[in-house]
Design a protein around this motif. Sequence first.
Motif, PDB file in Angstrom:
ATOM      1  N   LYS A 177      -6.933 -14.249 -11.680  1.00 32.18           N
ATOM      2  CA  LYS A 177      -5.597 -14.362 -11.793  1.00 32.18           C
ATOM      3  C   LYS A 177      -4.814 -13.331 -10.568  1.00 32.18           C
ATOM      4  CE  LYS A 177      -3.608 -16.128 -15.369  1.00 32.18           C
ATOM      5  NZ  LYS A 177      -2.212 -16.371 -15.729  1.00 32.18           N
ATOM      6  N   ASN A 178      -5.724 -12.230 -10.629  1.00 30.96           N
ATOM      7  CA  ASN A 178      -5.165 -11.275  -9.582  1.00 30.96           C
ATOM      8  C   ASN A 178      -4.942 -11.643  -8.111  1.00 30.96           C
ATOM      9  OD1 ASN A 178      -4.732  -9.065 -11.386  1.00 30.96           O
ATOM     10  ND2 ASN A 178      -6.766  -8.339 -11.204  1.00 30.96           N
ATOM     11  N   LEU A 198      -4.734 -14.993  -7.395  1.00 28.42           N
ATOM     12  CA  LEU A 198      -3.685 -15.930  -7.282  1.00 28.42           C
ATOM     13  C   LEU A 198      -2.189 -15.122  -7.411  1.00 28.42           C
ATOM     14  CD1 LEU A 198      -4.747 -18.339 -10.284  1.00 28.42           C
ATOM     15  CD2 LEU A 198      -4.783 -18.651  -7.525  1.00 28.42           C
ATOM     16  N   ALA A 199      -1.983 -14.103  -8.030  1.00 26.68           N
ATOM     17  CA  ALA A 199      -0.947 -13.288  -8.025  1.00 26.68           C
ATOM     18  C   ALA A 199      -0.575 -12.800  -6.884  1.00 26.68           C
ATOM     19  CB  ALA A 199      -1.008 -11.889  -9.147  1.00 26.68           C
ATOM     20  N   ILE A 200      -1.247 -12.199  -5.865  1.00 25.29           N
ATOM     21  CA  ILE A 200      -1.225 -11.975  -4.442  1.00 25.29           C
ATOM     22  C   ILE A 200      -0.903 -13.262  -3.694  1.00 25.29           C
ATOM     23  CG2 ILE A 200      -1.979 -10.990  -2.388  1.00 25.29           C
ATOM     24  CD1 ILE A 200      -1.861  -8.805  -4.369  1.00 25.29           C
ATOM     25  N   ASN A 219       0.380 -15.948  -4.598  1.00 26.08           N
ATOM     26  CA  ASN A 219       1.958 -16.441  -5.069  1.00 26.08           C
ATOM     27  C   ASN A 219       2.993 -15.471  -4.364  1.00 26.08           C
ATOM     28  OD1 ASN A 219       3.616 -17.540  -7.130  1.00 26.08           O
ATOM     29  ND2 ASN A 219       4.057 -15.759  -8.014  1.00 26.08           N
ATOM     30  N   GLU A 220       2.925 -14.106  -4.453  1.00 23.82           N
ATOM     31  CA  GLU A 220       3.684 -13.073  -3.863  1.00 23.82           C
ATOM     32  C   GLU A 220       3.952 -13.541  -2.355  1.00 23.82           C
ATOM     33  OE1 GLU A 220       5.923 -11.762  -5.488  1.00 23.82           O
ATOM     34  OE2 GLU A 220       4.907 -12.109  -7.464  1.00 23.82           O
ATOM     35  N   ASN A 221       2.703 -13.657  -1.667  1.00 23.10           N
ATOM     36  CA  ASN A 221       2.591 -13.827  -0.118  1.00 23.10           C
ATOM     37  C   ASN A 221       3.651 -15.272   0.194  1.00 23.10           C
ATOM     38  OD1 ASN A 221       1.403 -12.026   1.440  1.00 23.10           O
ATOM     39  ND2 ASN A 221      -0.322 -12.326   0.201  1.00 23.10           N
ATOM     40  N   GLY A 241       5.688 -16.871  -1.887  1.00 22.02           N
ATOM     41  CA  GLY A 241       7.110 -16.488  -2.100  1.00 22.02           C
ATOM     42  C   GLY A 241       7.903 -15.537  -1.083  1.00 22.02           C
ATOM     43  N   SER A 274      -3.290 -12.344   5.022  1.00 20.39           N
ATOM     44  CA  SER A 274      -3.394 -12.055   3.726  1.00 20.39           C
ATOM     45  C   SER A 274      -3.733 -13.082   2.866  1.00 20.39           C
ATOM     46  CB  SER A 274      -2.034 -11.262   2.940  1.00 20.39           C
ATOM     47  OG  SER A 274      -2.112 -10.904   1.763  1.00 20.39           O
ATOM     48  N   ARG A 279      -7.302 -14.048   3.289  1.00 19.67           N
ATOM     49  CA  ARG A 279      -8.298 -13.182   2.856  1.00 19.67           C
ATOM     50  C   ARG A 279      -8.446 -13.308   1.368  1.00 19.67           C
ATOM     51  NH1 ARG A 279      -5.990  -8.988   5.261  1.00 19.67           N
ATOM     52  NH2 ARG A 279      -4.987  -8.137   3.420  1.00 19.67           N
ATOM     53  N   ARG A 280      -7.238 -13.503   0.777  1.00 14.84           N
ATOM     54  CA  ARG A 280      -7.293 -13.645  -0.726  1.00 14.84           C
ATOM     55  C   ARG A 280      -7.878 -14.811  -1.226  1.00 14.84           C
ATOM     56  NH1 ARG A 280      -6.200  -8.810  -3.824  1.00 14.84           N
ATOM     57  NH2 ARG A 280      -5.064  -7.267  -2.324  1.00 14.84           N
ATOM     58  N   GLU A 336      -1.465  -4.056  -1.991  1.00 20.05           N
ATOM     59  CA  GLU A 336      -0.683  -5.219  -1.137  1.00 20.05           C
ATOM     60  C   GLU A 336       0.409  -5.896  -2.322  1.00 20.05           C
ATOM     61  OE1 GLU A 336      -3.785  -7.831   0.173  1.00 20.05           O
ATOM     62  OE2 GLU A 336      -2.278  -9.124   1.213  1.00 20.05           O
ATOM     63  N   ILE A 376       4.158  -6.230  -1.329  1.00 21.15           N
ATOM     64  CA  ILE A 376       4.962  -7.432  -1.239  1.00 21.15           C
ATOM     65  C   ILE A 376       5.959  -7.553  -2.420  1.00 21.15           C
ATOM     66  CG2 ILE A 376       4.777 -10.104  -1.138  1.00 21.15           C
ATOM     67  CD1 ILE A 376       1.831  -9.364  -0.439  1.00 21.15           C
ATOM     68  N   ARG A 384      10.264  -7.931  -1.929  1.00 27.05           N
ATOM     69  CA  ARG A 384      10.842  -9.163  -2.470  1.00 27.05           C
ATOM     70  C   ARG A 384      12.088  -8.864  -3.230  1.00 27.05           C
ATOM     71  NH1 ARG A 384       7.816 -13.878  -4.760  1.00 27.05           N
ATOM     72  NH2 ARG A 384       9.503 -15.149  -3.902  1.00 27.05           N
ATOM     73  N   PRO A 387       0.555 -15.053 -12.474  1.00 29.29           N
ATOM     74  CA  PRO A 387       1.454 -14.780 -11.286  1.00 29.29           C
ATOM     75  C   PRO A 387       2.823 -15.068 -11.805  1.00 29.29           C
ATOM     76  CG  PRO A 387       0.015 -16.681 -10.580  1.00 29.29           C
ATOM     77  CD  PRO A 387      -0.268 -16.075 -12.133  1.00 29.29           C
TER      78      PRO A 387
END
Lengths: 220, 157
Positions: free
Chosen positions: A28-29, A31-33, A35-37, A39, A65, A68-69, B13, B17, B21, B104
């Motif tokens: 999940k963590n 995926l969160a990164i 998702n933010e990238n 976005g 990033s 890497r994730r 990180e 980000i 945003r 997310p």
Amino acid sequence: MSSYHGKVDSLGLSFFGSMTASISHEIKNALAIINENAGLLGDLVALSEKGRPLDPERLQTISDSIRRRVQGADDIVRRLNRFAHSANQPVVTTGIRDILACTVALSERLATMKGVRLSIAAGEEIEVQTLPFVLENLLWICLKNIFLLAGEGQQVVLGAVREESDVVVTLHCTPEIPVEQLETTVATEGQPLIFFLRMQVRADPHNGRLCLHMPLRFIE
Amino acid sequence: MAVTVLLIDDDREFLDILAERLTIRGMEVTSAASGRAALDLVRDARFNVIVLDLQMPEMDGLQVLERLVALDPAQRIILLTGHATVSRGVHAMKLGAADVLEKPVDIRELVERIKTVASAPRGVGANGQAGQPSGPLQKGRGQGLLQALRGLFKSGR
């Protein structure tokens, strides 16, 4: 004997649940990164449409990033896959350090949450005949109870040495924790697993460590 | 005036980000990579909304939440979590969180929740305690949590 099997299975189910919950959290963590990238890429494109120039270096950083994730998430899924298969693995001959490495990888996130650092002592590989899942379960019970006794900054070094027809797995704690108390808790909570693997749990307060003695060959 | 937000998450990180945003969306964002760093910041500065990660090493999100509420019972706090669970979500709301969102997170949803929470008057709160947020916040309180829990029930967790 069958009631022992039932208890071993029950402990195994609980262990499996704890580990898969922790692993899914790691996924999940990641995926969160990602998702933010993704976005942020969308935000930068939207800004460029309003006249702000796109910075290629910035785009490269975001792309790196994400890569890497994704790689990190792939490693987590591989670990999950290996762990899931170990649950129905029969008795195998394997390296004890491999089992220690898997246990550390599985427990690392939960250790970090408790401010505990895990590592493996240098040493030669020792081949053992065992049920990896059951042994990992017992090691997890040891670590879980160390987390309860440990303060922030605790270090736990896992190692293994050969002693005649036994292998001794050690969990060395710095700063020292009450290892006699740890021995009692582990011997109680992990009793079905200890019996199943024909192991012995002994505190070594002189050296600040818990020792798990197991035969090199699995005894049916 | 820009909404001031304090983001707390141990993943640097993710923090950077998300801060970028939210800044693009007109918010004034300060970041803290640990509960301790956040508590130091709130002693010197006030924020309209705090967005707090639930799972952090050393001091976890619920412990940080308790301390933040102890410092300022009217502080508006949104929790972000990798996995919403009924008990943790409800516990967080009881401790004084305005909402709980699952990672997310959709940025539009987060921005909307931040704005709703930030616009709530400070007064008597949902749990009846003086100093807790009330009004529109009370009406919309826990919307993110409800949404996360709906997903949870659908997936059978």
